[in-house]
Write a protein that holds these residues in place. Structure first.
Motif, PDB file in Angstrom:
ATOM      1  N   LEU A  29       0.814  -1.217   0.000  1.00  0.00           N
ATOM      2  CA  LEU A  29       0.000   0.000   0.000  1.00  0.00           C
ATOM      3  C   LEU A  29       0.844   1.262   0.000  1.00  0.00           C
ATOM      4  O   LEU A  29       0.395   2.311  -0.424  1.00  0.00           O
ATOM      5  N   GLN A  33       2.184   6.063  -2.043  1.00  0.00           N
ATOM      6  CA  GLN A  33       2.869   7.222  -1.488  1.00  0.00           C
ATOM      7  C   GLN A  33       4.185   7.484  -2.195  1.00  0.00           C
ATOM      8  O   GLN A  33       4.697   8.588  -2.175  1.00  0.00           O
ATOM      9  N   TYR A  68      -6.864   6.106 -10.029  1.00  0.00           N
ATOM     10  CA  TYR A  68      -6.485   6.801  -8.802  1.00  0.00           C
ATOM     11  C   TYR A  68      -7.630   7.644  -8.260  1.00  0.00           C
ATOM     12  O   TYR A  68      -7.826   7.732  -7.048  1.00  0.00           O
ATOM     13  N   PHE A  71      -9.821   5.161  -6.576  1.00  0.00           N
ATOM     14  CA  PHE A  71      -9.170   4.682  -5.351  1.00  0.00           C
ATOM     15  C   PHE A  71      -9.290   5.691  -4.227  1.00  0.00           C
ATOM     16  O   PHE A  71      -9.628   5.334  -3.100  1.00  0.00           O
ATOM     17  N   VAL A  72      -9.028   6.950  -4.515  1.00  0.00           N
ATOM     18  CA  VAL A  72      -9.075   8.004  -3.488  1.00  0.00           C
ATOM     19  C   VAL A  72     -10.496   8.189  -2.987  1.00  0.00           C
ATOM     20  O   VAL A  72     -10.714   8.352  -1.776  1.00  0.00           O
ATOM     21  N   GLU A  73     -11.480   8.125  -3.865  1.00  0.00           N
ATOM     22  CA  GLU A  73     -12.876   8.295  -3.452  1.00  0.00           C
ATOM     23  C   GLU A  73     -13.318   7.187  -2.505  1.00  0.00           C
ATOM     24  O   GLU A  73     -14.195   7.396  -1.686  1.00  0.00           O
ATOM     25  N   ARG A  74     -12.732   6.012  -2.605  1.00  0.00           N
ATOM     26  CA  ARG A  74     -13.142   4.873  -1.786  1.00  0.00           C
ATOM     27  C   ARG A  74     -12.226   4.620  -0.597  1.00  0.00           C
ATOM     28  O   ARG A  74     -12.495   3.724   0.204  1.00  0.00           O
ATOM     29  N   SER A  75     -11.182   5.389  -0.473  1.00  0.00           N
ATOM     30  CA  SER A  75     -10.265   5.212   0.653  1.00  0.00           C
ATOM     31  C   SER A  75     -10.861   5.840   1.904  1.00  0.00           C
ATOM     32  O   SER A  75     -11.499   6.894   1.833  1.00  0.00           O
ATOM     33  N   PRO A  76     -10.613   5.199   3.039  1.00  0.00           N
ATOM     34  CA  PRO A  76     -11.160   5.759   4.310  1.00  0.00           C
ATOM     35  C   PRO A  76     -10.468   7.041   4.711  1.00  0.00           C
ATOM     36  O   PRO A  76      -9.429   7.377   4.341  1.00  0.00           O
TER      37      PRO A  76
END
Length: 76
Positions: A29, A33, A68, A71-76
Protein backbone atom coordinates in the motif's frame (compact mmCIF):
# COMPACT_ATOMS: atom_id res chain seq x y z
CA UNK A 1 -16.55 -4.95 -23.14
CA UNK A 2 -13.73 -3.63 -25.34
CA UNK A 3 -13.34 -0.58 -23.10
CA UNK A 4 -13.15 -2.73 -19.97
CA UNK A 5 -10.56 -4.99 -21.56
CA UNK A 6 -8.47 -2.00 -22.66
CA UNK A 7 -8.74 -0.41 -19.21
CA UNK A 8 -7.66 -3.69 -17.56
CA UNK A 9 -4.74 -3.95 -19.99
CA UNK A 10 -3.59 -0.39 -19.25
CA UNK A 11 -3.65 -1.05 -15.51
CA UNK A 12 -1.83 -4.36 -15.98
CA UNK A 13 1.04 -2.53 -17.69
CA UNK A 14 1.18 -0.02 -14.83
CA UNK A 15 1.24 -2.78 -12.19
CA UNK A 16 3.97 -4.65 -14.07
CA UNK A 17 5.96 -1.41 -14.33
CA UNK A 18 5.65 -0.79 -10.59
CA UNK A 19 6.73 -4.34 -9.83
CA UNK A 20 9.59 -4.60 -12.32
CA UNK A 21 10.98 -1.08 -12.48
CA UNK A 22 10.02 0.57 -9.21
CA UNK A 23 10.23 -2.65 -7.19
CA UNK A 24 6.82 -2.46 -5.56
CA UNK A 25 3.90 -4.84 -5.63
CA UNK A 26 0.23 -3.97 -5.71
CA UNK A 27 -0.13 -5.44 -2.21
CA UNK A 28 2.35 -2.83 -0.99
CA UNK A 29 0.00 0.00 0.00
CA UNK A 30 2.96 2.33 0.46
CA UNK A 31 3.51 2.21 -3.29
CA UNK A 32 0.86 4.90 -3.71
CA UNK A 33 2.87 7.22 -1.49
CA UNK A 34 6.04 6.59 -3.50
CA UNK A 35 4.46 7.35 -6.87
CA UNK A 36 5.17 10.87 -8.02
CA UNK A 37 5.60 12.86 -11.23
CA UNK A 38 9.00 11.26 -11.87
CA UNK A 39 7.40 7.80 -11.71
CA UNK A 40 4.92 8.74 -14.41
CA UNK A 41 7.72 10.20 -16.51
CA UNK A 42 9.64 6.94 -16.15
CA UNK A 43 6.51 5.01 -17.15
CA UNK A 44 6.02 7.14 -20.27
CA UNK A 45 9.68 6.71 -21.22
CA UNK A 46 9.51 2.96 -20.58
CA UNK A 47 6.33 2.59 -22.67
CA UNK A 48 7.84 4.67 -25.51
CA UNK A 49 10.92 2.43 -25.49
CA UNK A 50 8.57 -0.57 -25.56
CA UNK A 51 7.04 0.71 -28.79
CA UNK A 52 3.78 2.24 -27.59
CA UNK A 53 2.48 5.08 -29.73
CA UNK A 54 1.64 8.41 -28.13
CA UNK A 55 -2.13 7.82 -28.28
CA UNK A 56 -1.69 4.49 -26.48
CA UNK A 57 0.42 6.14 -23.80
CA UNK A 58 -2.23 8.84 -23.37
CA UNK A 59 -4.89 6.14 -22.99
CA UNK A 60 -2.74 4.37 -20.37
CA UNK A 61 -2.29 7.61 -18.42
CA UNK A 62 -6.03 8.29 -18.66
CA UNK A 63 -6.77 4.86 -17.21
CA UNK A 64 -4.35 5.56 -14.35
CA UNK A 65 -5.99 8.90 -13.66
CA UNK A 66 -9.41 7.25 -13.51
CA UNK A 67 -8.12 4.45 -11.30
CA UNK A 68 -6.48 6.80 -8.80
CA UNK A 69 -9.59 8.99 -8.69
CA UNK A 70 -11.69 5.88 -7.96
CA UNK A 71 -9.17 4.68 -5.35
CA UNK A 72 -9.08 8.00 -3.49
CA UNK A 73 -12.88 8.29 -3.45
CA UNK A 74 -13.14 4.87 -1.79
CA UNK A 75 -10.26 5.21 0.65
CA UNK A 76 -11.16 5.76 4.31
Amino acid sequence: LHTQRAYRNHLKHWIEFLRDVVGAGVDDLNVFQRVGPETYAQFVYFRMRSGDRSNTIQARLGALKSFYRWFVERSP
